[in-house]
Design a protein around this motif. Sequence first.
Motif, short mmCIF file in Angstrom:
data_model
loop_
_atom_site.label_atom_id
_atom_site.label_comp_id
_atom_site.label_asym_id
_atom_site.label_seq_id
_atom_site.Cartn_x
_atom_site.Cartn_y
_atom_site.Cartn_z
N UNK A 60 0.83 -0.74 -0.06
CA UNK A 60 0.04 -0.17 0.05
C UNK A 60 0.75 1.09 -0.13
N UNK A 61 0.10 2.05 -0.55
CA UNK A 61 1.11 3.28 -0.98
C UNK A 61 0.69 4.29 -0.18
N UNK A 62 1.13 5.43 0.78
CA UNK A 62 0.60 5.89 1.81
C UNK A 62 1.30 6.81 1.17
N UNK A 63 0.67 8.25 2.14
CA UNK A 63 1.08 9.84 1.78
C UNK A 63 2.25 9.96 1.82
N UNK A 64 2.59 9.82 3.38
CA UNK A 64 4.55 10.52 3.71
C UNK A 64 4.19 10.00 5.44
N UNK A 65 4.99 8.91 5.18
CA UNK A 65 5.36 8.76 6.28
C UNK A 65 6.72 9.30 7.04
N UNK A 66 7.07 10.72 7.02
CA UNK A 66 7.37 11.42 8.10
C UNK A 66 8.83 11.55 8.02
N UNK A 67 10.06 10.33 7.38
CA UNK A 67 10.96 10.56 7.30
C UNK A 67 11.86 11.05 6.18
N UNK A 68 11.20 11.42 5.26
CA UNK A 68 11.80 11.69 3.90
C UNK A 68 13.38 11.05 3.83
#
Length: 115
Positions: A60-68
Amino acid sequence: MEARRLKSVRSGWSNTLLVCKKCSKRLDGGFGPKGRTPLAEALRKRLGLKKGRKGKVGIVEVKCLGVCPRGAVTVVNGAAPGEWMLVKAGADLDVIAAGLGLQSPSWPGTARDPA
């Protein structure tokens, strides 16, 4: 007042991967033979997985996990949610799948010849 019952839907998933879509977009794909395929799509193709709940594994592709991370995609394995993976662009898909515990000889395209 009666409590409403939650409905459920079955899936064929044995595991779930969350793949950061924002990281993939920043890399302009970064995977596959030409280096232009997003990680989620490249893994699905390499492992012969179907999309949706009928596949063996849910990717599943999710918008952003916040690690970048720079030059990599963040992946969360549902079987090990406490350890997030940073997958570098151009990494070998077989190595990625094995590291995520997804290799199975019964899946098309993953069996190796003993040569």
